[in-house]
Design an enzyme around this catalytic site. Structure first.
Site, PDB file in Angstrom:
ATOM      1  N   THR A  17      13.625 -33.867  12.196  1.00 56.39           N
ATOM      2  CA  THR A  17      14.576 -33.548  13.259  1.00 56.39           C
ATOM      3  C   THR A  17      13.832 -33.320  14.563  1.00 56.39           C
ATOM      4  O   THR A  17      12.618 -33.100  14.575  1.00 56.39           O
ATOM      5  CB  THR A  17      15.413 -32.300  12.905  1.00 56.39           C
ATOM      6  OG1 THR A  17      14.529 -31.211  12.647  1.00 56.39           O
ATOM      7  CG2 THR A  17      16.275 -32.547  11.681  1.00 56.39           C
ATOM      8  N   CYS A  18      14.590 -33.368  15.647  1.00 57.33           N
ATOM      9  CA  CYS A  18      14.045 -33.198  16.988  1.00 57.33           C
ATOM     10  C   CYS A  18      13.238 -31.903  17.054  1.00 57.33           C
ATOM     11  O   CYS A  18      13.668 -30.900  16.503  1.00 57.33           O
ATOM     12  CB  CYS A  18      15.200 -33.163  17.987  1.00 57.33           C
ATOM     13  SG  CYS A  18      14.650 -33.221  19.688  1.00 57.33           S
ATOM     14  N   PRO A  19      12.071 -31.932  17.663  1.00 64.55           N
ATOM     15  CA  PRO A  19      11.477 -32.989  18.487  1.00 64.55           C
ATOM     16  C   PRO A  19      10.499 -33.905  17.750  1.00 64.55           C
ATOM     17  O   PRO A  19       9.857 -34.731  18.384  1.00 64.55           O
ATOM     18  CB  PRO A  19      10.734 -32.192  19.553  1.00 64.55           C
ATOM     19  CG  PRO A  19      10.194 -31.024  18.795  1.00 64.55           C
ATOM     20  CD  PRO A  19      11.310 -30.680  17.793  1.00 64.55           C
TER      21      PRO A  19
END
Length: 81
Positions: A17-19
């Site tokens: 998941t981000c980042p």
């Protein structure tokens, strides 16, 4: 399904998941030459908009973003500036 652009490297950030997908993409872009294309696989729901913002900020070009046959996976093709 679209005709995919020619690419020189692939990174699979599925499950991240981000980042992390963006950080791995940034690192991978440093290993290719200007004008070459990187293929990135993502499963993060915000990846479409995240990569669009990333390209705008970095000056790289998104050639294609589309879902794959694998549920929830999106493929992105980014050309290094």
């Amino acid at each position: 399904m679209s005709q995919y652009p020619d690419f020189v490297a692939t990174i699979d950030t599925s499950g991240l998941t981000c980042p992390l997908p963006l950080l791995r993409t940034k690192k991978a872009l440093q290993t290719i030459e200007s004008g070459q294309v990187l293929k990135i696989l993502t499963t993060d729901k915000s990846a479409l908009s995240d990569f669009q913002a990333f390209a705008k900020q970095t000056g790289n070009t998104i050639l294609l973003q589309e879902p794959t046959e694998v549920e929830g996976t999106v493929v992105h093709f980014i050309q290094k500036r």
